[in-house]
Scaffold this motif. Sequence first.
Motif, PDB file in Angstrom:
ATOM      1  N   LEU A   1       2.914  -7.312 -15.794  1.00 55.59           N
ATOM      2  CA  LEU A   1       3.593  -7.338 -14.321  1.00 55.59           C
ATOM      3  C   LEU A   1       2.582  -7.156 -13.132  1.00 55.59           C
ATOM      4  O   LEU A   1       1.599  -6.510 -13.425  1.00 55.59           O
ATOM      5  N   THR A   2       2.807  -8.214 -12.236  1.00 51.55           N
ATOM      6  CA  THR A   2       1.690  -7.994 -10.780  1.00 51.55           C
ATOM      7  C   THR A   2       2.571  -8.351  -9.733  1.00 51.55           C
ATOM      8  O   THR A   2       3.823  -8.351 -10.002  1.00 51.55           O
ATOM      9  N   HIS A   3       2.047  -7.434  -8.806  1.00 48.78           N
ATOM     10  CA  HIS A   3       2.690  -7.624  -7.395  1.00 48.78           C
ATOM     11  C   HIS A   3       2.033  -8.862  -6.663  1.00 48.78           C
ATOM     12  O   HIS A   3       0.872  -9.025  -6.299  1.00 48.78           O
ATOM     13  N   GLY A   4       3.108  -9.743  -6.503  1.00 48.62           N
ATOM     14  CA  GLY A   4       2.457 -11.073  -5.996  1.00 48.62           C
ATOM     15  C   GLY A   4       2.191 -11.190  -4.656  1.00 48.62           C
ATOM     16  O   GLY A   4       2.266 -12.359  -4.241  1.00 48.62           O
ATOM     17  N   GLY A   5       2.392  -9.975  -3.816  1.00 49.29           N
ATOM     18  CA  GLY A   5       2.303 -10.405  -2.415  1.00 49.29           C
ATOM     19  C   GLY A   5       0.841 -10.055  -1.654  1.00 49.29           C
ATOM     20  O   GLY A   5      -0.031 -10.572  -2.609  1.00 49.29           O
ATOM     21  N   ALA A   6       0.645  -9.867  -0.526  1.00 51.85           N
ATOM     22  CA  ALA A   6      -0.552  -9.531  -0.137  1.00 51.85           C
ATOM     23  C   ALA A   6      -1.287  -8.796  -0.785  1.00 51.85           C
ATOM     24  O   ALA A   6      -1.070  -7.541  -0.905  1.00 51.85           O
ATOM     25  N   ARG A   7      -2.630  -8.878  -0.853  1.00 53.19           N
ATOM     26  CA  ARG A   7      -3.660  -8.128  -1.664  1.00 53.19           C
ATOM     27  C   ARG A   7      -3.794  -6.825  -0.660  1.00 53.19           C
ATOM     28  O   ARG A   7      -3.902  -6.884   0.264  1.00 53.19           O
ATOM     29  N   HIS A   8      -4.010  -5.778  -1.712  1.00 51.00           N
ATOM     30  CA  HIS A   8      -4.062  -4.529  -0.973  1.00 51.00           C
ATOM     31  C   HIS A   8      -5.635  -4.557  -0.915  1.00 51.00           C
ATOM     32  O   HIS A   8      -6.667  -4.752  -1.521  1.00 51.00           O
ATOM     33  N   LYS A   9      -6.243  -3.835   0.471  1.00 49.21           N
ATOM     34  CA  LYS A   9      -7.589  -3.478   0.678  1.00 49.21           C
ATOM     35  C   LYS A   9      -7.712  -2.220   1.081  1.00 49.21           C
ATOM     36  O   LYS A   9      -6.633  -1.636   1.608  1.00 49.21           O
ATOM     37  N   GLY A  10      -8.967  -1.949   0.931  1.00 46.64           N
ATOM     38  CA  GLY A  10      -9.197  -0.393   1.300  1.00 46.64           C
ATOM     39  C   GLY A  10      -8.922   0.420   0.073  1.00 46.64           C
ATOM     40  O   GLY A  10      -8.510   0.346  -0.913  1.00 46.64           O
ATOM     41  N   VAL A  11      -8.746   1.706   0.431  1.00 42.84           N
ATOM     42  CA  VAL A  11      -8.371   2.816  -0.600  1.00 42.84           C
ATOM     43  C   VAL A  11      -6.870   2.910  -0.381  1.00 42.84           C
ATOM     44  O   VAL A  11      -6.274   2.767   0.274  1.00 42.84           O
ATOM     45  N   PHE A  12      -6.515   3.698  -1.747  1.00 44.78           N
ATOM     46  CA  PHE A  12      -5.111   4.156  -1.821  1.00 44.78           C
ATOM     47  C   PHE A  12      -5.050   5.724  -1.836  1.00 44.78           C
ATOM     48  O   PHE A  12      -5.617   6.154  -2.561  1.00 44.78           O
ATOM     49  N   SER A  13      -4.536   6.134  -0.751  1.00 38.50           N
ATOM     50  CA  SER A  13      -4.362   7.365  -0.477  1.00 38.50           C
ATOM     51  C   SER A  13      -3.231   8.061  -0.896  1.00 38.50           C
ATOM     52  O   SER A  13      -1.932   7.582  -0.620  1.00 38.50           O
ATOM     53  N   ARG A  14      -3.312   8.841  -2.261  1.00 37.73           N
ATOM     54  CA  ARG A  14      -1.863   9.207  -2.825  1.00 37.73           C
ATOM     55  C   ARG A  14      -1.235  10.395  -1.800  1.00 37.73           C
ATOM     56  O   ARG A  14      -0.095  10.427  -1.809  1.00 37.73           O
ATOM     57  N   VAL A  15      -2.016  11.191  -1.110  1.00 40.78           N
ATOM     58  CA  VAL A  15      -1.310  12.097  -0.079  1.00 40.78           C
ATOM     59  C   VAL A  15      -0.603  11.400   0.976  1.00 40.78           C
ATOM     60  O   VAL A  15       0.623  11.839   1.259  1.00 40.78           O
TER      61      VAL A  15
END
Lengths: 107, 466
Positions: free
Chosen positions: B250-264
């Motif tokens: 499975l993938t997310h086919g939308g706009a690609r994520h850039k930068g960090v992923f902040s769980r908080v």
Amino acid sequence: SDAIQTGSFKIDSHRSARSKRRRRDLSVAKMETAKPIGSPIPVAIYPTLSVFTLAIGLVITAFFFIYEATSSRKNRSLGMELASATVASVFLGFGSLFLLLASGVYV
Amino acid sequence: MAARNWIFAVAVAVAVFLSLSTFSSAQDLQIVNAERRIDLSSHIVKAFLTLKVENIGKDPAADMLLAFPPTQIKNLAMVQALAVMGKKKKKTYLPLDVKPTEQPDAPNDAGYFLVSFATPLGPGETVTLEVLYILTHSLEPFPVEITQSESQLVYYHDSAVVLSPYHVKQQTTFFKTPSTRVESFTSVEPANRAGKEIKYGPYEDRAPYSYAPVIVHFENNSPFAVVEELVREIEISHWGSLQITENYRLTHGGARHKGVFSRVEYQSRRSITGSSSFNALLAVLPPRVNSVYYRDDIGNISTSHLRTGFKKSELEFEPRYPLFGGWRATFVIGYRVPLEDYLFEAPDGRRYLNFTFGCPLVETIVNKLTLKVVLPEGSKDPSAVLPFTVNQDLQVKYSYLDIVGRTVVVLQKDNVVPTHNVPFQVYYTFKPIYMLAEPLMLVSAFFFVFVTSLAYVHIDLNIVKK
């Protein structure tokens, strides 16, 4: 299809109860024209059947080995040995098949 | 004199060319009214086209052509056509046969579908058709990369006028967006926007093959769940069950994520961050399902809820992490259903499996779907019957207690959408006596053990005879 179902429900309320029942029976009859195929033995009794056939098979295996151990070379009957071996292997074979089916390995 | 001869020759050539072109394009149908409603709420674009077709020629017309621009033709997942009979409350819909065709003089490589009428349309008669077509991968994310806190904006390219090989007298096109945030849309007079709807039209008297490209730039935060590859294996066991194993990528086919992923930030301000991400998926399973498992290469994934019901069961499951643009998740879902719900006997004595094609996940596109139906050992003459075209193949699989192997019918299809979840049948012949092969194999194995012990007891290995 949900819209079609709700639409027919609105028309149904104007009809009598008897014609409503007839309408529902027709749809059930249509589905039953195809003959479903299931297992030759009901799936629910597989565990019970495996326990009983394996128990009988093990009892006859015990009889076979006791016969081998207690009889001397002179009064040993090959027919008796082969007969008990055959019957024991049939019960053990079917018992292990039902054991596999009961534990979820549908062979 | 020479100049006049030249002009005369050119005029004759042009007249011949014009007459040839009108002959080959067959303009005896015209579209009186065309209304197109395009639903852009999810990443699967659904277009509903209502056409009122009139036969202005002298001969009855048996079929008509639907044209699509070359960019749309490769993203078309399904085209369906219905003929509308009756009016107002007594409307009935008759499904029509739709086939892709090739036309020799297609301008700009347009693609065509041929719709066959139920009865040929006589001269002067009109018929109303409802066409549904579904496009996948047609929403282009722009900006291409977004951070965690941004919303997802996409482009949709289409035409304000319906592309048709026929003259269209009157037409309107409506675009329905999921939210009221529309960054921009190309203005082709008369075009206006009211809330979530953009209306292009009405346009009068458009020539065949007229095309007015428009771009709509709007916000779409619906989950862009794309399954890159799905392998579904249905194993039939005549001892009473159908085991289904599904391997997803499975993938997310939308706009690609850039930068960090902040769980908080994701957990504390869920309504603002990750608006285009998704973490829950819904799979619709058959009603009497049991032994459902959901695992991946690491092991079992416990974030799932199964609700069984009478008409269907629902498995709501979550991957190990939320999916942002471009992220992937690989997992396996397996379940078992009773055999008598899906295996039937045909009137000619053959057995057939009646199961649903497609992916059980709701609102997802499958780029490549491979469906393998494993028939029990001893099955002969397998054949598959489907309402649409797939690639068929045969393989052999060796499983428990197999001698010659099990025949596998492999069906492969690209670009699968939830509308493809229709029943299909796989026919095969099977003699019930072959079911005894498995227990007899076990019986002979046990008998071999007994015979060995018998031989050991009977064999006299003494060197000196007593």
